[in-house]
Design a protein around this motif. Structure first.
Motif, PDB file in Angstrom:
ATOM      1  N   LYS A 174      -8.080  -2.446 -28.026  1.00 46.26           N
ATOM      2  CA  LYS A 174      -7.480  -1.987 -29.283  1.00 46.26           C
ATOM      3  C   LYS A 174      -6.626  -3.123 -29.828  1.00 46.26           C
ATOM      4  N   GLN A 175      -6.961  -3.600 -31.008  1.00 41.15           N
ATOM      5  CA  GLN A 175      -6.223  -4.731 -31.570  1.00 41.15           C
ATOM      6  C   GLN A 175      -4.846  -4.284 -32.065  1.00 41.15           C
ATOM      7  N   LEU A 176      -3.836  -5.076 -31.684  1.00 40.57           N
ATOM      8  CA  LEU A 176      -2.459  -4.815 -32.101  1.00 40.57           C
ATOM      9  C   LEU A 176      -1.992  -5.800 -33.166  1.00 40.57           C
ATOM     10  N   ALA A 177      -2.580  -6.983 -33.177  1.00 42.40           N
ATOM     11  CA  ALA A 177      -2.221  -8.013 -34.157  1.00 42.40           C
ATOM     12  C   ALA A 177      -3.376  -9.011 -34.251  1.00 42.40           C
ATOM     13  N   PRO A 178      -3.583  -9.616 -35.435  1.00 39.52           N
ATOM     14  CA  PRO A 178      -2.806  -9.432 -36.669  1.00 39.52           C
ATOM     15  C   PRO A 178      -3.092  -8.108 -37.368  1.00 39.52           C
ATOM     16  N   VAL A 179      -4.164  -7.402 -36.963  1.00 38.81           N
ATOM     17  CA  VAL A 179      -4.476  -6.078 -37.504  1.00 38.81           C
ATOM     18  C   VAL A 179      -4.095  -5.036 -36.460  1.00 38.81           C
ATOM     19  N   SER A 180      -3.476  -3.945 -36.889  1.00 43.54           N
ATOM     20  CA  SER A 180      -3.085  -2.882 -35.971  1.00 43.54           C
ATOM     21  C   SER A 180      -4.100  -1.747 -36.050  1.00 43.54           C
ATOM     22  N   GLU A 181      -4.775  -1.478 -34.930  1.00 45.85           N
ATOM     23  CA  GLU A 181      -5.794  -0.435 -34.873  1.00 45.85           C
ATOM     24  C   GLU A 181      -5.250   0.801 -34.160  1.00 45.85           C
ATOM     25  N   ASP A 182      -5.792   1.960 -34.500  1.00 47.58           N
ATOM     26  CA  ASP A 182      -5.346   3.224 -33.914  1.00 47.58           C
ATOM     27  C   ASP A 182      -6.151   3.620 -32.686  1.00 47.58           C
ATOM     28  N   TYR A 183      -7.374   3.090 -32.570  1.00 46.35           N
ATOM     29  CA  TYR A 183      -8.264   3.554 -31.519  1.00 46.35           C
ATOM     30  C   TYR A 183      -8.787   2.398 -30.675  1.00 46.35           C
ATOM     31  N   PHE A 184      -9.127   2.727 -29.435  1.00 50.30           N
ATOM     32  CA  PHE A 184      -9.809   1.771 -28.574  1.00 50.30           C
ATOM     33  C   PHE A 184     -11.284   1.717 -28.962  1.00 50.30           C
ATOM     34  N   THR A 185     -11.862   0.523 -28.893  1.00 48.51           N
ATOM     35  CA  THR A 185     -13.290   0.353 -29.154  1.00 48.51           C
ATOM     36  C   THR A 185     -13.954  -0.172 -27.898  1.00 48.51           C
ATOM     37  N   ALA A 186     -14.953   0.564 -27.407  1.00 51.17           N
ATOM     38  CA  ALA A 186     -15.641   0.192 -26.177  1.00 51.17           C
ATOM     39  C   ALA A 186     -16.604  -0.965 -26.437  1.00 51.17           C
ATOM     40  N   PHE A 187     -16.861  -1.763 -25.390  1.00 47.45           N
ATOM     41  CA  PHE A 187     -17.833  -2.846 -25.484  1.00 47.45           C
ATOM     42  C   PHE A 187     -19.226  -2.277 -25.770  1.00 47.45           C
ATOM     43  N   ASP A 188     -20.100  -3.122 -26.298  1.00 42.20           N
ATOM     44  CA  ASP A 188     -21.452  -2.686 -26.656  1.00 42.20           C
ATOM     45  C   ASP A 188     -22.214  -2.121 -25.468  1.00 42.20           C
ATOM     46  N   GLN A 189     -21.942  -2.640 -24.279  1.00 42.61           N
ATOM     47  CA  GLN A 189     -22.684  -2.237 -23.082  1.00 42.61           C
ATOM     48  C   GLN A 189     -22.129  -0.953 -22.453  1.00 42.61           C
ATOM     49  N   VAL A 190     -21.161  -0.315 -23.111  1.00 45.88           N
ATOM     50  CA  VAL A 190     -20.472   0.844 -22.552  1.00 45.88           C
ATOM     51  C   VAL A 190     -20.692   2.076 -23.432  1.00 45.88           C
ATOM     52  N   SER A 191     -21.001   3.214 -22.798  1.00 49.76           N
ATOM     53  CA  SER A 191     -21.139   4.489 -23.506  1.00 49.76           C
ATOM     54  C   SER A 191     -20.019   5.420 -23.065  1.00 49.76           C
ATOM     55  N   ILE A 192     -19.521   6.250 -23.976  1.00 45.89           N
ATOM     56  CA  ILE A 192     -18.405   7.145 -23.669  1.00 45.89           C
ATOM     57  C   ILE A 192     -18.738   8.578 -24.061  1.00 45.89           C
ATOM     58  N   ALA A 193     -18.109   9.531 -23.353  1.00 47.62           N
ATOM     59  CA  ALA A 193     -18.243  10.960 -23.650  1.00 47.62           C
ATOM     60  C   ALA A 193     -17.036  11.649 -23.020  1.00 47.62           C
ATOM     61  N   THR A 194     -16.972  12.976 -23.131  1.00 49.25           N
ATOM     62  CA  THR A 194     -15.888  13.739 -22.485  1.00 49.25           C
ATOM     63  C   THR A 194     -16.489  14.889 -21.684  1.00 49.25           C
ATOM     64  N   ASP A 195     -15.712  15.343 -20.680  1.00 48.55           N
ATOM     65  CA  ASP A 195     -16.125  16.520 -19.924  1.00 48.55           C
ATOM     66  C   ASP A 195     -15.542  17.764 -20.589  1.00 48.55           C
ATOM     67  N   ASP A 196     -15.675  18.930 -19.921  1.00 56.66           N
ATOM     68  CA  ASP A 196     -15.210  20.168 -20.542  1.00 56.66           C
ATOM     69  C   ASP A 196     -13.695  20.269 -20.630  1.00 56.66           C
ATOM     70  N   ARG A 197     -12.973  19.358 -19.953  1.00 57.61           N
ATOM     71  CA  ARG A 197     -11.509  19.317 -20.063  1.00 57.61           C
ATOM     72  C   ARG A 197     -11.054  18.435 -21.221  1.00 57.61           C
ATOM     73  N   GLY A 198     -11.988  17.626 -21.753  1.00 57.52           N
ATOM     74  CA  GLY A 198     -11.626  16.653 -22.772  1.00 57.52           C
ATOM     75  C   GLY A 198     -11.275  15.302 -22.179  1.00 57.52           C
ATOM     76  N   CYS A 199     -11.646  15.103 -20.893  1.00 58.93           N
ATOM     77  CA  CYS A 199     -11.352  13.829 -20.216  1.00 58.93           C
ATOM     78  C   CYS A 199     -12.514  12.851 -20.371  1.00 58.93           C
ATOM     79  N   LEU A 200     -12.189  11.588 -20.462  1.00 60.28           N
ATOM     80  CA  LEU A 200     -13.169  10.537 -20.748  1.00 60.28           C
ATOM     81  C   LEU A 200     -14.144  10.325 -19.604  1.00 60.28           C
ATOM     82  N   LYS A 201     -15.427  10.227 -19.958  1.00 61.80           N
ATOM     83  CA  LYS A 201     -16.487   9.833 -19.030  1.00 61.80           C
ATOM     84  C   LYS A 201     -17.021   8.485 -19.498  1.00 61.80           C
ATOM     85  N   ILE A 202     -17.193   7.571 -18.565  1.00 61.11           N
ATOM     86  CA  ILE A 202     -17.611   6.209 -18.892  1.00 61.11           C
ATOM     87  C   ILE A 202     -18.941   5.896 -18.222  1.00 61.11           C
ATOM     88  N   TYR A 203     -19.901   5.444 -19.028  1.00 61.79           N
ATOM     89  CA  TYR A 203     -21.175   4.985 -18.473  1.00 61.79           C
ATOM     90  C   TYR A 203     -21.316   3.501 -18.809  1.00 61.79           C
TER      91      TYR A 203
END
Length: 336
Positions: free
Chosen positions: A180-209
């Motif tokens: 997540k870029q903090l400077a010179p631009v401030s971003e609100d969200y994390f951005t995953a690398f191209d080789q990474v997929s993300i999802a959540t479980d039924d609790r809303g917790c992050l799953k990483i592939y």
């Protein structure tokens, strides 16, 4: 420190003999015929453990970071993190596989104090950044990890013209999988690398592939808000959630609000309570202050039950060896 490892150029900025020995020990292992190396977790969320990682997966991780930041052969990097943990090990791997010229500095809260030249790449903890603000202009690409970056620290570095990122990752993902870029631009969200997929479980917790880093789907205890297939917002750890009077409270979110108002380290905890189940308290590092108490009292929290029932001042908040707040240690200390 003269390097004998595959033409890896290492310059000793101000590292002691013991730190050099640890670097040499890892590099001898790295350039050996062994296909794996041992990695130790920090223990910030549980008991520290040691596990083996395939070198080829560490190489994949190093390439992701170097490619994202545009690091090329001959660029300079600074290692000032403990090599017992994945953060320090990965700085060595990145330097080795991308043929960076590496400077080494003893891990400390002021690792840049003797830096007198520009460096293309460095990784620091938030605590190290806090004590190195005057030297940050020398670092062209900085990644900050090991703990969350506070709102007050974000404000201090917001004017930087160099590239500064907050990282998301863990030992099992071989350092970070999102920035997540903090400077010179401030971003609100994390951005995953191209080789990474993300999802959540039924609790809303992050799953990483991330098959290039770990063959298993990694289930975290990190509650997140998924924005799209690559971006997410971190809300807090599920095992840190406080249940007070039937209301679920995310301490990390409240800490973000408080740290916008005071410079001190501040941690919300839930202590056992016969009526509420858990009583919300705020622990502040530093001397007791009526002024700080008044500031906390006047913060317009989103919910009335977000106001702490008690505020406790403590001279020093327990931390893990790599600088993270130890909530387990703090809860034990406060409970006593």
């Amino acid at each position: 420190m003269a390097s004998k490892f595959n033409n890896l150029r290492i310059n000793n900025l101000d590292a002691g003999a013991e730190f050099e020995k640890k670097i040499v020990f890892f590099l001898e292992n790295w350039f050996s015929d062994s296909e794996k190396v041992e990695v130790q977790t920090s223990g910030s969320t549980g008991i520290p453990k040691v596990f083996e990682i395939e070198k080829k997966r560490m190489v994949n991780s190093a390439k992701m970071t170097c490619d994202f930041l545009g690091l090329k052969e001959g660029d300079t990097a600074l290692l000032c993190l403990p090599v017992e943990y994945i953060s320090g090990k990965m700085m060595l791997v990145r330097s080795a596989i991308r043929h960076l010229e590496l400077f080494i500095s003893e891990p400390s809260v002021k690792p840049l104090k003797n830096l007198d030249r520009e460096i293309d790449f460095c990784a620091l903890t938030p605590l190290q950044v806090e004590h190195s603000l005057d030297r940050l202009p020398l670092v062209k690409n900085l990644i900050i990890g090991g703990a969350a970056v506070s709102e007050s620290l974000k404000q201090k570095i917001s004017g930087s013209e160099n590239h500064i990122y907050e990282t998301y990752g863990m030992s099992e993902t071989l350092s970070h999988i999102a920035l997540k870029q903090l400077a010179p631009v401030s971003e609100d969200y994390f951005t995953a690398f191209d080789q990474v997929s993300i999802a959540t479980d039924d609790r809303g917790c992050l799953k990483i592939y991330a098959p290039e880093l770990n063959e298993e789907v990694l289930q975290t205890n990190d509650l997140v808000e998924i924005i799209n297939e690559k971006q997410f917002r971190f809300l807090g750890r599920a095992d840190n959630v406080i249940n007070s009077g039937g209301a679920k409270i995310f301490p990390e979110q409240l800490e973000t609000v408080v740290k916008r108002e005071i410079p001190n380290e501040a941690v919300f905890l839930g202590l056992e309570d016969e009526i509420l189940g858990q009583k919300l308290i705020l622990v502040i590092e530093g001397e007791d202050s009526d002024k700080i108490r008044e500031v906390i009292q006047n913060i317009p929290f989103e919910k009335s039950f977000h106001h702490p029932k008690d505020i406790i001042f403590i001279s020093e908040i327990p931390r893990t060896p790599n600088g993270k707040v130890s909530r387990i240690g703090l809860k034990e200390k406060v409970s006593q």
